[in-house]
Write a protein that holds these residues in place. Structure first.
Motif, short mmCIF file in Angstrom:
data_model
loop_
_atom_site.label_atom_id
_atom_site.label_comp_id
_atom_site.label_asym_id
_atom_site.label_seq_id
_atom_site.Cartn_x
_atom_site.Cartn_y
_atom_site.Cartn_z
N VAL A 3 83.82 9.76 73.22
CA VAL A 3 83.03 9.19 71.97
C VAL A 3 84.10 7.27 71.79
CG1 VAL A 3 82.90 8.79 69.28
CG2 VAL A 3 82.01 11.33 70.10
N TYR A 6 83.52 5.22 74.64
CA TYR A 6 81.76 4.80 74.01
C TYR A 6 81.96 4.35 73.63
CZ TYR A 6 76.95 4.29 72.15
OH TYR A 6 75.85 3.92 71.89
N GLN A 34 68.59 14.52 73.34
CA GLN A 34 68.68 13.49 72.47
C GLN A 34 68.72 13.83 71.15
OE1 GLN A 34 68.75 9.42 74.03
NE2 GLN A 34 66.57 10.23 75.69
N ASN A 37 68.65 10.88 67.94
CA ASN A 37 67.95 9.31 68.62
C ASN A 37 67.66 9.27 67.13
OD1 ASN A 37 67.13 7.04 69.59
ND2 ASN A 37 68.14 7.86 71.12
N TYR A 216 72.45 8.82 61.09
CA TYR A 216 72.28 8.62 62.02
C TYR A 216 73.46 7.50 62.86
CZ TYR A 216 67.60 10.34 62.24
OH TYR A 216 66.25 10.69 62.23
N TYR A 217 73.89 6.88 61.36
CA TYR A 217 75.17 6.03 61.83
C TYR A 217 75.95 6.88 61.89
CZ TYR A 217 71.19 2.62 62.10
OH TYR A 217 69.45 1.83 62.21
N GLN A 219 77.06 9.96 62.13
CA GLN A 219 77.06 10.48 63.64
C GLN A 219 77.55 10.17 64.73
OE1 GLN A 219 73.20 12.31 64.05
NE2 GLN A 219 73.58 14.00 61.92
N LYS A 220 77.84 8.58 64.14
CA LYS A 220 78.13 8.05 65.77
C LYS A 220 79.05 7.34 65.52
CE LYS A 220 73.28 7.78 68.23
NZ LYS A 220 74.24 8.50 69.18
N ASN A 221 80.31 7.54 64.54
CA ASN A 221 80.97 6.50 63.85
C ASN A 221 80.44 4.76 63.90
OD1 ASN A 221 82.62 8.61 63.27
ND2 ASN A 221 82.84 8.48 65.24
#
Length: 247
Positions: A3, A6, A34, A37, A216-217, A219-221
């Motif tokens: 992560v 990424y 996914q 997503n 959603y955001y 979870q992706k930092n």
């Protein structure tokens, strides 16, 4: 660490852009895995809503940009006479064939379907695909050609407003961030070109980024991305119908 790698790449170098054929060949192996997503989840909502207004029973259906057959279970439940998948990626089509061995598919490289006679399909569906296609007028013209009078087109995609604000379709491949080339086609342009080709807009739907999508955001930092796009339409869908009048 993956992560962190990424986001380090995203912030320092940005994603590496690839053409759709190459990008989806790379993405094919992991495309169906996914969870969480946002684009896929919102596309599912918009496409399902539009599909309620079109019967596929005993009809010939083209799925243009079919990928791995993400919507095929739902489409097959309506008992179409033919479900025909088109895609630029041989690897995506291979994954589809693994899931649906009897699938009829064709690899394409442009906007022409020279082996398909005029008026062959009753319904065309195309989800999260059209912005990958150059020469939008050629695309709409060819779809109209292979669609029978009275036929329907259901298309969804990443909203051009989000693309214009810097939105990208990205995925990770071996710890590299890959983006897929897009063209920005305003929704109004697609509707206008459709009208010029005897295709009338029956329905238009869109979903804006809002508080219900914040997780959603998170979870992706990527809350900074959420803040940038809050209120921006992120996914849209158009239902076009071909006039049944004889030209």
């Amino acid at each position: 660490m993956r992560v962190l790698s990424y986001f380090k790449q995203l912030l320092t170098h940005g994603p590496v852009e690839k053409a759709p054929e190459k990008a989806y060949d790379l993405w094919a192996a992991s495309y169906d895995m996914q969870p969480g997503n946002l684009m896929l989840d919102l596309d599912e909502i918009v496409f399902t809503n539009m599909l309620r207004n079109v019967s596929l029973s005993h009809k010939k259906v083209a799925d243009i940009g079919c990928g791995t057959g993400r919507h095929w279970n739902r489409l097959r439940q309506q008992n179409p006479a033919l479900l025909y998948g088109f895609d630029v990626s041989s690897q995506m089509l291979q994954r589809l064939k693994e899931k649906f061995p009897e699938a009829v598919t064709q690899k394409i490289s442009g906007s022409k379907y020279s082996n398909i006679p005029a008026g062959f399909f009753d319904v065309i569906v195309s989800t999260l695909t059209i912005a990958h296609m150059p020469h939008i007028l050629d695309v709409i013209s060819e779809w109209e050609r292979i669609l029978k009078p009275g036929g329907d087109i259901l298309l969804t995609d990443y909203h051009p407003d989000a693309l214009a604000r810097g939105g990208k379709r990205t995925f990770q491949y071996h710890n590299h961030l890959i983006s897929i080339k897009n063209f920005i086609y305003p929704v109004e342009l697609i509707i206008r070109l459709g009208q010029q080709k005897n295709l009338q807009a029956m329905d238009l739907q869109q979903i804006n980024v809002s508080g219900e999508h914040r997780h959603y955001y998170e979870q992706k930092n990527a809350l900074h991305v959420y803040e940038k796009f809050t209120g921006t339409p992120i996914v849209y869908g158009i239902h076009l119908k071909k006039s049944d009048a004889v030209a």
